[in-house]
Motif scaffolding. Structure first.
Motif, PDB file in Angstrom:
ATOM      1  N   ASP B 260       0.786  -1.229   0.000  1.00 14.85           N
ATOM      2  CA  ASP B 260       0.000   0.000   0.000  1.00 14.85           C
ATOM      3  C   ASP B 260       0.820   1.284   0.000  1.00 14.85           C
ATOM      4  O   ASP B 260       0.769   2.081   0.926  1.00 14.85           O
ATOM      5  N   ILE B 261       1.572   1.488  -1.058  1.00 16.35           N
ATOM      6  CA  ILE B 261       2.165   2.806  -1.239  1.00 16.35           C
ATOM      7  C   ILE B 261       1.187   3.624  -2.094  1.00 16.35           C
ATOM      8  O   ILE B 261       0.175   3.107  -2.544  1.00 16.35           O
ATOM      9  N   THR B 262       1.460   4.892  -2.295  1.00 18.17           N
ATOM     10  CA  THR B 262       0.527   5.679  -3.081  1.00 18.17           C
ATOM     11  C   THR B 262       1.259   6.355  -4.233  1.00 18.17           C
ATOM     12  O   THR B 262       2.484   6.324  -4.324  1.00 18.17           O
ATOM     13  N   GLU B 263       0.475   7.008  -5.060  1.00 21.83           N
ATOM     14  CA  GLU B 263       1.037   7.682  -6.217  1.00 21.83           C
ATOM     15  C   GLU B 263       1.986   8.805  -5.798  1.00 21.83           C
ATOM     16  O   GLU B 263       2.845   9.221  -6.572  1.00 21.83           O
ATOM     17  N   ALA B 264       1.855   9.284  -4.557  1.00 19.96           N
ATOM     18  CA  ALA B 264       2.745  10.343  -4.089  1.00 19.96           C
ATOM     19  C   ALA B 264       4.161   9.823  -3.863  1.00 19.96           C
ATOM     20  O   ALA B 264       5.104  10.600  -3.713  1.00 19.96           O
ATOM     21  N   ASP B 333       0.060  14.813 -15.162  1.00 20.94           N
ATOM     22  CA  ASP B 333       1.453  14.913 -15.604  1.00 20.94           C
ATOM     23  C   ASP B 333       2.382  15.384 -14.497  1.00 20.94           C
ATOM     24  O   ASP B 333       3.539  14.980 -14.444  1.00 20.94           O
ATOM     25  N   THR B 334       1.884  16.262 -13.635  1.00 18.72           N
ATOM     26  CA  THR B 334       2.772  16.831 -12.625  1.00 18.72           C
ATOM     27  C   THR B 334       2.646  16.101 -11.292  1.00 18.72           C
ATOM     28  O   THR B 334       3.592  15.469 -10.840  1.00 18.72           O
ATOM     29  N   LEU B 335       1.471  16.139 -10.694  1.00 21.21           N
ATOM     30  CA  LEU B 335       1.337  15.545  -9.359  1.00 21.21           C
ATOM     31  C   LEU B 335       1.537  14.036  -9.400  1.00 21.21           C
ATOM     32  O   LEU B 335       2.000  13.439  -8.439  1.00 21.21           O
ATOM     33  N   LEU B 336       1.141  13.392 -10.515  1.00 21.69           N
ATOM     34  CA  LEU B 336       1.199  11.934 -10.574  1.00 21.69           C
ATOM     35  C   LEU B 336       2.269  11.440 -11.536  1.00 21.69           C
ATOM     36  O   LEU B 336       2.304  10.259 -11.861  1.00 21.69           O
ATOM     37  N   TYR B 337       3.086  12.346 -12.012  1.00 21.43           N
ATOM     38  CA  TYR B 337       4.230  11.979 -12.846  1.00 21.43           C
ATOM     39  C   TYR B 337       3.812  11.200 -14.091  1.00 21.43           C
ATOM     40  O   TYR B 337       4.544  10.354 -14.586  1.00 21.43           O
TER      41      TYR B 337
END
Lengths: 310, 564, 322
Positions: B260-264, B333-337
């Protein structure tokens, strides 16, 4: 080690002295160079925080998503944050909320703590034991529940001054859970003081309890209070960041040193400056406050040895 | 996280090796490629430590209430049909997927022969009967959805199971995702079972030792049906203080996988790619979304939003303008790469996927729309209409980094159309609280919410709960349902009802796609981006996969082995 | 004295009951609780929801629930955890020892650092030593706790690999004392460094107060050596405020346990309480609070006792002599 010119306990307050107390205070305070440095640094920070718009060309919330996580550079002295905002600008503005929250909450805990401590130490008996129970209850009730419930009920109240995320409720909440240590310390010192000769003497000549408390006991328990205040301020600034996890802290995008710090844990390895600068600001401010508090304590204390500065 | 239980969907994602820009580690590879690229001969032996920031309370699916409990118990407990890493239903203890009768009222399962539970008991049809009995028993904490329509489970022989339904249950494939053996214990003493923390199952792993708050150690099940598996000697589930610490331990190799890691966490993952850290993900069919309140937040849980309209959001032109002003691609594109898809539809993937055209990003159009709707720009840059300022509160779970970033980006984006978005976050307990705890969603005390939800594999219950007018929480229905927008559309109701009454996949999909298109017109919610279910792992750990189903990162743990 | 003891015991019991009522009320009003876990699952039907509420006893009014809880606690039955279904006492038994071990060690280390350094700092007021110690104390004190913990893990566990960053024992190795001590280094360091700073300042402050007192001069004039004076008279009197602080800090240490145990995954009470409070595990939460409160009350009582022993001028529970 002993100094024959040392004033007797309490005597400083009872006997007229050649110099006015305020002048003694000032002389002692200014003789402490650390305190001067601390005061100057703190003063500069406060000024910078107040005049933030003059010091930075950027807007507080101006984002640049194509310019995230830039390390410190000439254009961005402290780099940019997770949304490409100028970190230096945010750090400056963050001081406004952090310092206000810290100051207000310490005021709250000071008023509550000192009052309860003095009253319960001085009067003893059932007053002391019932206030003791209140203290125990405050110590025992888990803050987590109270804080979360507060977020719920403050939302329901919906009054402008008590909106969650505004400074008022945060400061009060922090203060209301921070007075117990202060109260116990003041109570302890008061217990000790009320047995001293000058207090029993004042009691003997028929001074009222209120007068004795205010003029004789309070000044003599000042030193633990001052130490506690400087500790409390630091704790309050840090607690605010914890509260933002519960939604009770200052709401984004308004920055505080605390919420800037807690938000950046994820980037500790990849963009350490995000955590470094707000952490450093807290550290410096608290350090200055500690030194100031220390100097204040020494300067106020009638028993301190004068003229033996390092 | 609670909403993770609602994973959906059939698509998979996979073990994507980090496309590290600088690190020569490996190019982005499709899952299959990744596996074939690995050394082909499994190495036997060794111990693997996997980390989780949450500790399970029980490993009995009858009592489980969190995703981590489902995932860890899947090491021991298997079902007739489960969800694989591609998001497909696959037979596990059944020979094949069940056959369903013409009228949809009889499902027939063939069981694999010669399977034994970890305690040596044979697995037969009687265990399936017991499972239904257990799920429907008084002390059960399991969802009875679907099982409550079962009239009877018949056992013509030990390996044939006939399940008779009283009415059609369209998502019947999701049933029997776990089997509780007859030997588990007496159902009237369910809470006191040893089974709860030391389950008996057909899976590859069984509990060896559980040190509360510290770790759970698993050892191979001696009766596991596949000879020679599991490859590893020992599997330890370590309870970690936080995801941040977990990431560090993953980098240092102290743990081989992190749940359980996140997109961050993408930047951190990328920075550790050279140290052999990668991640596996599954598309869950969930969207990160904005949920609009159609009703006046000052009125407590009104049944009819049109009688108590929200002063700003009840107008569909305002909702459309908000969607037009949001640059979803920029957020992705930015917050989620760029690692996820832009949100377009309520059913983004899986068997019932209903792709919809992406929404337009057009600030001029948004402004024009608001002009025609009568919202005029004030001197302070904020629009006004009839003395009402265009100010809306946005609320999400406090302390969630990615959501807080998204909110702040939205604040800036919506400034461009004269909308003042004010962030007011609350703890997740407060946001997701039920009716009796004054839950703000249930009682309609919000303007805009930001959180994640979506259909789980089969859209039936999600669409019904979230978009059907039967499910508007009110005092009358004691707050049942999740239609928090208080959205009413008779067509949508009819389509959802019809789809629930048939089992034909194509017909159902057609109906659901009509729903999806209508939702994008009425805009009770705006879908920002598709969520991923992610776990990190180290590349020496072979065959690590994530399933969007309950087994999550433990899917295929029998096949794990360590490359030297 | 006996009368005083009985009175305090009675007061303590009443306070405990009051606390249990307040906490039970607060926890019951807490949004969601255990039912939150089912809130977001569309497959949990309304009937399931109602059945689960009844199972946890949440369908009764709060006062009824409280009376039921109190009744069973008085008979020694603390109930079963909502989350793990295990008896509450078993859950706590697994954790209490770990917390006491960590906190006890941290407290001892803290005092071993703080008292001598505080005294030295006071005796050598304004010397280089004092300046350095003060700077150190202030620095320790100004560090954000959770941030400091993460930093410790990053530097000493991840980068240098000297000490383990989480847990109590090395996985897969048999239990051994050195291994346990090894795991205690970082959490104890974090707790001790942060709290020792505060104690040191109080100690210095108290010692400075004492140094100027009459009896110190008297003692010196009696020909005692400087060390004798400082230790026998100075330290003893300076410890009075510290004892109050200490007694008061013992319950706070459990609060600190929350941070430390959370950061270092130490399987103790603090972490148990936090995890279960968030999940709405009422039986465990109530038991933790009661234990915690009882300790607080006991600590405050001990402080008052220690006070009379250390400073015979103070008579407890008596109104000031007229």
């Amino acid at each position: 080690m002993t100094n024959p010119t040392l004033a007797l306990p309490g005597a400083a307050l009872l006997q007229p002295k050649p110099q006015s107390p305020s002048r003694i205070f000032w002389r002692r305070f200014t003789a402490n160079w650390r305190a001067i440095v601390a005061a100057v640094v703190l003063g500069l920070i406060v000024l910078a925080v107040i005049f933030a718009p003059l010091l930075t060309p950027y807007e507080r919330d101006a984002q640049n998503l194509r310019n995230r996580f830039q390390p410190p550079s000439a254009a961005h002295w402290m780099g940019t944050d997770d949304l490409g905002r100028d970190l230096f600008t945010r750090v400056l503005y963050a001081g406004r909320a952090s310092l206000t929250v810290g100051g207000l909450s310490v005021l709250v805990s000071l008023i509550v703590g000192v009052t309860i401590g003095l009253v319960s130490g001085y009067f003893g008996g059932w007053v002391d034991s019932s206030l003791g129970r209140v203290t125990e209850i405050f110590l025992s009730v888990p803050r987590l529940f109270v804080l979360i419930l507060l977020t719920v009920y403050l939302r329901l109240l919906d009054t402008p001054w008590a909106q969650p995320g505004t400074i008022g409720p945060i400061a009060v909440v922090i203060g209301l859970f921070a007075w117990m240590g202060m109260a116990r310390l003041v109570r302890a010192s008061t217990l000790e003081m009320r047995e001293r000769e000058f207090v029993t003497a004042a009691y003997g000549v028929g001074a009222s309890s209120g007068r004795i408390l205010l003029t004789h006991i309070l000044p003599n328990v000042a030193s633990p209070i001052i130490v506690a205040v400087s500790l409390g301020l630091a704790a309050a600034i840090l607690t605010e960041s914890g509260l933002s996890y519960l939604g009770l802290g200052v709401q984004l995008p308004t920055p505080t040193w605390g919420n800037m710090l807690s938000q950046t844990q994820t980037y500790l390895t990849t963009a350490p400056w995000l955590a470094l600068f707000p952490g450093l600001m807290i550290f410096i401010v608290v350090l200055c406050i500690n030194y100031l508090g220390d100097a204040l304590r020494d300067a106020l204390d009638p028993r301190t040895i004068v003229g033996k500065k390092g | 996280m609670i909403w993770r239980r609602t994973f959906l969907s059939l698509i998979l994602l996979t073990a994507v090796v980090m496309s590290a820009c600088a690190a020569p580690a490996a190019p982005a590879a499709a899952p299959a490629t990744d596996q074939t690229a690995a050394p082909s001969e499994p190495v036997r032996g060794g111990a693997v430590v996997v980390g989780t920031p949450q500790e399970p309370g029980v490993l009995n699916p009858l009592l489980a209430s969190s995703s981590i409990e489902d995932a860890i118990s899947s090491l021991t407990i298997e079902g007739l049909v489960q969800v694989d890493d591609q998001g497909n239903y696959v037979p596990v203890l059944a020979e094949a997927l069940p056959t369903i009768s013409e009228d949809g009222l009889l499902a027939t399962y063939k069981l694999k022969p010669d399977i034994k539970f970890s305690n040596g008991d044979p697995f037969t049809c009687a265990d399936v009967q017991f499972t239904v009995e257990a799920i429907l028993s008084d002390l059960s904490g399991a969802s009875t959805s679907g099982y409550n329509r079962i009239d009877a489970v018949e056992c013509p022989d030990d390996l044939t199971v006939e399940v008779y339904f009283s009415e059609v249950y369209a998502p019947y494939l999701r049933l029997f995702s776990y089997i509780i053996p007859r030997g588990a214990g007496d159902l009237t003493a369910l809470d006191a079972w040893d089974f709860n923390r030391n389950p008996i199952g057909t899976g590859a792993w069984i509990v060896k030792e559980w040190v509360a708050g510290d770790y759970i150690e698993f050892m191979p099940n001696p009766n596991y049906r596949e000879a020679g598996k599991p490859y590893l000697d020992s599997l330890i589930v370590k309870i970690l203080p936080s995801r941040e610490v977990g990431m560090q331990l993953l980098g240092s190799g102290e743990i081989k996988a992190l749940w359980d890691i996140t997109e961050a966490d993408f930047p951190a993952l990328e920075s550790m790619a050279a140290q052999g850290v990668s991640y596996a993900g599954a598309q869950t069919g969930e969207n990160e979304l904005l949920l609009f309140n159609f009703a006046d937040p000052a009125v407590d849980a009104p049944a009819d939003a049109s009688a108590n309209p929200h002063p700003i959001l009840n107008d569909v032109r305002v909702r459309e303008a908000i969607q037009l002003a949001i640059d979803k691609q920029e957020i992705v594109d930015t917050l989620l790469y760029g690692n996820v898809n832009v949100g377009t539809t309520v059913i983004p993937n899986g068997t019932f996927a209903c792709p919809q055209p992406p929404s337009e990003f057009n600030v001029e159009k948004a402004n024009a729309l608001l002009d025609t709707a009568g919202w005029t720009l004030g001197a302070d840059g904020i629009r006004e209409k009839d003395g009402v300022k265009m100010e809306l509160k946005i609320t999400t779970t406090s302390g969630n980094l990615l959501r807080e970033q998204t909110e702040q980006v939205l604040v800036e984006m919506l400034k461009a159309i004269g909308l003042n978005l004010i962030i007011e976050n609350v703890p997740s307990d407060v946001l997701f609280a039920g009716w009796d705890s004054n839950g703000m969603r249930k009682h309609g005390q919000f303007d805009i919410l930001l959180y994640t939800t979506g259909p789980f594999l089969d859209p039936d219950s999600h669409l019904y709960q979230n978009y059907h007018s039967n499910n508007i929480p009110t005092a009358e229905n004691e707050g049942a349902g999740s239609n928090y927008s208080r959205y009413v559309n008779a067509d949508v109701d009819a389509w959802i009802d019809e789809a629930a009454s048939i089992t034909d996949v194509e017909q159902r999909r057609a109906l659901y796609c009509q729903v999806a298109a209508q939702i994008n017109q009425d805009l009770p919610r705006v879908f920002l981006y598709e969520r991923l279910l992610l776990s990190g792992y180290r590349t020496e750990l072979q065959n690590f996969k994530v399933s969007p189903g309950p087994s999550d990162f433990t899917w295929g743990a029998a096949d794990w082995w360590l490359a030297q | 004295m006996l009368e005083y003891l009985i009175r305090r015991l009675l007061q303590g019991t009443i306070t405990l009951v009051a606390i249990s009522i307040i906490v039970f009320g607060l926890a019951s009003a807490y949004p969601g609780g255990i039912m939150n876990a089912y809130e977001e699952n569309p497959d949990v039907t309304a009937e399931d929801y109602a059945r689960l509420r009844a199972k946890y006893g949440l369908d009764e009014p709060v006062p009824m629930r409280y009376v039921r809880w109190l009744g069973s606690v008085l008979t020694g039955d603390w109930g079963n955890s909502f989350v793990s279904r295990r008896p509450v006492l078993q859950e706590i038994g697994d954790r209490l020892g770990n917390t006491l071990l960590l906190m006890g060690t941290a407290l001892i280390v803290t005092l071993l650092i703080a008292i001598p350094l505080g005294v030295i700092s006071a005796l050598r007021q304004y010397s280089m030593v004092d300046t350095a110690l003060t700077a150190l104390a202030f620095a320790g004190n100004s560090l954000p706790v959770f941030w400091f913990g993460l930093l410790l893990i990053m530097v000493f566990s991840v980068w240098l690999g000297w000490f383990p960053g989480s847990g109590m024992t090395t996985l897969g190795k048999p239990f051994s004392i050195p291994d346990l001590l090894w795991h205690m280094v970082l959490p104890v360091t974090m707790l001790a460094l942060v709290t020792a700073a505060g104690y040191m300042r109080y100690m210095r402050s108290a010692m400075l107060d004492v140094i100027g007192q009459d009896y110190m001069r008297t003692a010196r004039s009696k020909g005692l050596t400087e060390t004798q004076v400082n230790v026998r008279h100075g330290l003893r009197n300076a410890l009075i405020p510290l004892v109050t602080l200490l007694a008061f800090e013992i319950p706070l240490l459990f609060g600190g346990a929350l941070y430390t145990e959370t950061i270092f995954a130490w399987p103790g009470m603090g972490r148990l309480f936090y995890e279960r409070a968030v999940k709405g595990d009422m039986p465990v939460v109530m038991a933790c609070v009661i234990i915690f409160s009882a300790l607080t009350i006991l600590a405050m009582f001990l402080a008052d006792l220690a006070y009379t022993v250390l400073d015979p001028r103070i008579q407890l529970g008596k109104r000031k002599a007229a």
